[in-house]
Design a protein around this motif. Structure first.
Motif, mmCIF file in Angstrom:
data_model
loop_
_atom_site.group_PDB
_atom_site.id
_atom_site.type_symbol
_atom_site.label_atom_id
_atom_site.label_comp_id
_atom_site.label_asym_id
_atom_site.label_seq_id
_atom_site.Cartn_x
_atom_site.Cartn_y
_atom_site.Cartn_z
ATOM 1 N N SER A 57 61.922 63.005 -19.009
ATOM 2 C CA SER A 57 60.594 62.665 -19.535
ATOM 3 C C SER A 57 59.787 61.827 -18.551
ATOM 4 O O SER A 57 58.593 61.621 -18.748
ATOM 5 C CB SER A 57 60.735 61.912 -20.860
ATOM 6 O OG SER A 57 61.304 60.636 -20.625
ATOM 7 N N ILE A 85 59.515 64.686 -11.908
ATOM 8 C CA ILE A 85 59.760 65.685 -12.948
ATOM 9 C C ILE A 85 58.489 65.910 -13.764
ATOM 10 O O ILE A 85 58.118 67.047 -14.063
ATOM 11 C CB ILE A 85 60.935 65.264 -13.865
ATOM 12 C CG1 ILE A 85 62.223 65.099 -13.056
ATOM 13 C CG2 ILE A 85 61.120 66.251 -15.003
ATOM 14 C CD1 ILE A 85 62.696 66.324 -12.310
ATOM 15 N N THR A 86 57.798 64.826 -14.099
ATOM 16 C CA THR A 86 56.546 64.938 -14.847
ATOM 17 C C THR A 86 55.523 65.757 -14.067
ATOM 18 O O THR A 86 54.842 66.620 -14.631
ATOM 19 C CB THR A 86 55.982 63.528 -15.147
ATOM 20 O OG1 THR A 86 56.967 62.790 -15.863
ATOM 21 C CG2 THR A 86 54.707 63.616 -15.961
ATOM 22 N N LYS A 89 56.378 69.466 -14.137
ATOM 23 C CA LYS A 89 56.000 70.028 -15.440
ATOM 24 C C LYS A 89 54.491 70.232 -15.537
ATOM 25 O O LYS A 89 54.032 71.226 -16.092
ATOM 26 C CB LYS A 89 56.500 69.123 -16.576
ATOM 27 C CG LYS A 89 58.005 69.150 -16.752
ATOM 28 C CD LYS A 89 58.429 68.175 -17.842
ATOM 29 C CE LYS A 89 59.926 68.184 -18.067
ATOM 30 N NZ LYS A 89 60.329 67.213 -19.109
ATOM 31 N N GLN A 90 53.712 69.296 -15.005
ATOM 32 C CA GLN A 90 52.244 69.419 -15.037
ATOM 33 C C GLN A 90 51.768 70.616 -14.224
ATOM 34 O O GLN A 90 50.867 71.336 -14.649
ATOM 35 C CB GLN A 90 51.583 68.140 -14.514
ATOM 36 C CG GLN A 90 51.653 66.991 -15.479
ATOM 37 C CD GLN A 90 51.147 65.689 -14.875
ATOM 38 O OE1 GLN A 90 51.031 65.539 -13.669
ATOM 39 N NE2 GLN A 90 50.853 64.735 -15.743
ATOM 40 N N TYR A 92 53.239 73.336 -13.764
ATOM 41 C CA TYR A 92 53.591 74.547 -14.499
ATOM 42 C C TYR A 92 53.024 74.568 -15.929
ATOM 43 O O TYR A 92 53.403 75.426 -16.718
ATOM 44 C CB TYR A 92 55.114 74.696 -14.568
ATOM 45 C CG TYR A 92 55.721 75.323 -13.341
ATOM 46 C CD1 TYR A 92 55.899 76.707 -13.256
ATOM 47 C CD2 TYR A 92 56.124 74.555 -12.260
ATOM 48 C CE1 TYR A 92 56.459 77.292 -12.143
ATOM 49 C CE2 TYR A 92 56.687 75.133 -11.135
ATOM 50 C CZ TYR A 92 56.854 76.499 -11.077
ATOM 51 O OH TYR A 92 57.411 77.079 -9.964
ATOM 52 N N SER A 93 52.113 73.674 -16.257
ATOM 53 C CA SER A 93 51.632 73.575 -17.638
ATOM 54 C C SER A 93 51.006 74.876 -18.148
ATOM 55 O O SER A 93 51.114 75.190 -19.325
ATOM 56 C CB SER A 93 50.647 72.416 -17.785
ATOM 57 O OG SER A 93 49.490 72.651 -17.016
ATOM 58 N N LYS A 98 58.485 78.306 -17.603
ATOM 59 C CA LYS A 98 58.505 76.908 -17.186
ATOM 60 C C LYS A 98 59.720 76.623 -16.306
ATOM 61 O O LYS A 98 60.735 77.315 -16.376
ATOM 62 C CB LYS A 98 58.563 75.993 -18.419
ATOM 63 C CG LYS A 98 57.485 76.249 -19.450
ATOM 64 C CD LYS A 98 56.128 75.902 -18.950
ATOM 65 C CE LYS A 98 55.098 76.044 -20.069
ATOM 66 N NZ LYS A 98 53.762 76.202 -19.594
ATOM 67 N N SER A 100 63.143 74.690 -15.109
ATOM 68 C CA SER A 100 64.249 74.155 -15.894
ATOM 69 C C SER A 100 64.966 73.084 -15.081
ATOM 70 O O SER A 100 64.947 73.090 -13.852
ATOM 71 C CB SER A 100 65.219 75.263 -16.314
ATOM 72 O OG SER A 100 65.837 75.841 -15.192
#
Length: 181
Positions: A57, A85-86, A89-90, A92-93, A98, A100
């Protein structure tokens, strides 16, 4: 130029692997490139005092290699510690598939899929699309157990996706197989 895997996400994955790896373990960082993804595996698990949820997270970061992290920060390879990591993720939003993250006691693996936007697919089509592969043909019997739609709806969704130019359908009858174009 179109990036198959976003450079920003790849840079973050490599920086994470270098900054957070365990250097006293006789193992190497492994970067594997495939047609549909890049896998980055770093030896060493999470530092003590941080849970997998906290790591994934971005709530907490414990630097294993403070000096190396500071060098990366000064060179501009990382902006703020604990946001890798955040940021992945952004990036690939809006992506259909997504990235992994797999954390084990001895390694951390980040898988960055080829970036594909999902703008022209319906929600039901996205469910089916995520089960398909670029390299491997899949039959209806390999798709059906993983979705809640009936066979006729799934077949219609696959035909619609072929019409949109997203997937290829090969074969006829019981030999029909599907793959991402």
């Amino acid at each position: 130029m179109v990036e198959k895997v976003p450079e920003a996400a790849f840079r973050e994955a490599i920086a994470n692997a270098l900054i957070h790896r365990v250097w006293d373990v006789d193992s190497q960082i492994r970067v594997s490139m495939f047609d549909d993804k890049i896998e980055v595996v770093s030896p060493g698990g999470l530092p003590s005092g941080i849970t997998e949820d906290e790591y994934l997270s971005g709530k907490l970061s414990v630097l294993k290699n403070r000096n190396l992290a500071n060098v990366f920060y000064r060179l501009g390879f990382v902006e703020i510690f604990g946001t890798g990591i955040t940021r992945i993720k952004q990036v690939y939003s809006e992506a259909l598939i997504k990235p992994s993250f797999e954390v084990s006691e001895n390694a951390i693996q980040i898988v960055l899929p080829v970036y594909e936007e999902s703008t022209n697919l319906t929600e039901d089509e996205k469910v089916v699309y995520k089960l398909l592969s670029r390299n491997m043909l899949k039959s209806m019997s390999e798709i059906a157990p993983y979705i809640s739609f009936g066979k006729s709806k799934t077949t219609k969704l696959l035909k619609d996706m072929e019409q949109k130019g997203v997937i290829a359908i090969e074969g006829k009858g019981k030999g029909t197989k599907y793959r991402i174009k």
